[in-house]
Enzyme design. Structure first.
Site, short mmCIF file in Angstrom:
data_model
loop_
_atom_site.label_atom_id
_atom_site.label_comp_id
_atom_site.label_asym_id
_atom_site.label_seq_id
_atom_site.Cartn_x
_atom_site.Cartn_y
_atom_site.Cartn_z
N CYS A 28 0.87 -1.17 0.00
CA CYS A 28 0.00 0.00 0.00
C CYS A 28 0.91 1.23 0.00
O CYS A 28 2.10 1.10 -0.28
CB CYS A 28 -0.99 -0.01 1.17
SG CYS A 28 -0.28 0.30 2.80
N ASN A 60 2.41 1.54 4.27
CA ASN A 60 2.66 0.28 4.99
C ASN A 60 2.30 0.39 6.47
O ASN A 60 2.95 -0.18 7.32
CB ASN A 60 4.12 -0.17 4.80
CG ASN A 60 4.39 -1.61 5.22
OD1 ASN A 60 5.50 -1.91 5.65
ND2 ASN A 60 3.42 -2.50 5.11
N CYS A 65 -1.47 0.79 7.16
CA CYS A 65 -2.91 0.49 7.23
C CYS A 65 -3.23 -0.76 6.42
O CYS A 65 -3.30 -1.86 6.96
CB CYS A 65 -3.75 1.66 6.74
SG CYS A 65 -3.70 3.14 7.79
N ARG A 66 -3.42 -0.58 5.12
CA ARG A 66 -3.90 -1.69 4.28
C ARG A 66 -2.92 -2.85 4.17
O ARG A 66 -3.31 -4.01 4.33
CB ARG A 66 -4.27 -1.18 2.89
CG ARG A 66 -5.46 -0.24 2.90
CD ARG A 66 -5.66 0.43 1.57
NE ARG A 66 -4.54 1.34 1.29
CZ ARG A 66 -4.36 1.95 0.14
NH1 ARG A 66 -5.20 1.74 -0.86
NH2 ARG A 66 -3.35 2.77 -0.04
N SER A 67 -1.66 -2.56 3.88
CA SER A 67 -0.75 -3.69 3.65
C SER A 67 -0.46 -4.49 4.91
O SER A 67 -0.42 -5.72 4.84
CB SER A 67 0.53 -3.26 2.92
OG SER A 67 1.22 -2.26 3.58
N ASP A 99 -8.19 3.38 0.86
CA ASP A 99 -7.31 3.74 1.97
C ASP A 99 -8.16 4.28 3.13
O ASP A 99 -8.82 5.30 2.98
CB ASP A 99 -6.31 4.80 1.51
CG ASP A 99 -5.20 5.04 2.51
OD1 ASP A 99 -5.32 4.61 3.69
OD2 ASP A 99 -4.19 5.65 2.12
#
Length: 162
Positions: free
Chosen positions: A7, A10, A12-14, A124
């Site tokens: 993401c 690095n 939140c999403r990933s 995001d």
């Protein structure tokens, strides 16, 4: 098989995607056979833990990501990982800029690559609230489940060794 979830920062999403994928793999016949990591296309948060909201969201689903630390995507990642699984089109574009020419096709949008229909990007949640993190988690966990199914089919074809 080696998979890198990407993401922007690095945090939140990933890391949520890495946690979901690790958990789904651990509960499958693929346990111990697939390497998973995460990174960001920026280095803004290098060394930082995931966003507290991401940690809390993953924890609500029984996944501990508190020990993960942000790192930027590096050129060498394209030699090490089989696929670079990107959260959104911007991440994909940024990853492909860094990729050697022979590795462009290994950087993919994770949702379509995993077979998730209807949407191609994980939004995001950074500027959102708990509901936004939950929505992103739902997409990431669905991608993790679909990835396990895809790789299990690959295992049976003999591509992934014992």
């Amino acid at each position: 098989m080696k998979l890198l979830v990407i993401c922007l920062g690095n945090i939140c999403r990933s890391p949520m995607g890495e946690g979901a994928l690790r958990a789904r793999l651990a509960a499958s016949p693929l346990a111990g056979r697939v390497e998973v990591d995460s990174a960001g296309t920026s280095g803004w948060h290098r060394g930082q833990a995931p966003d507290p909201r991401a940690i809390a969201c993953a924890a609500r689903h029984g996944v501990d990501i508190a020990g993960l630390r942000a790192r930027p995507l590096q050129h060498k990642d394209f030699r090490h990982f089989d696929y670079i699984l990107c959260a959104d089109a911007r991440n994909l574009d940024d990853a492909r800029v860094l990729a050697p020419p022979d590795a462009h096709d290994r950087a993919v949008l994770w949702l379509p690559w995993a077979g998730i229909a209807g949407t191609s990007e994980v939004p995001d949640p950074w500027y959102g609230d708990e509901a936004d993190f939950e929505h992103s988690w739902a997409l990431l966990d669905a991608a993790a489940q679909a990835t396990v199914r895809r790789l299990a089919d690959t295992v049976e074809s003999g591509i992934i060794g014992p």
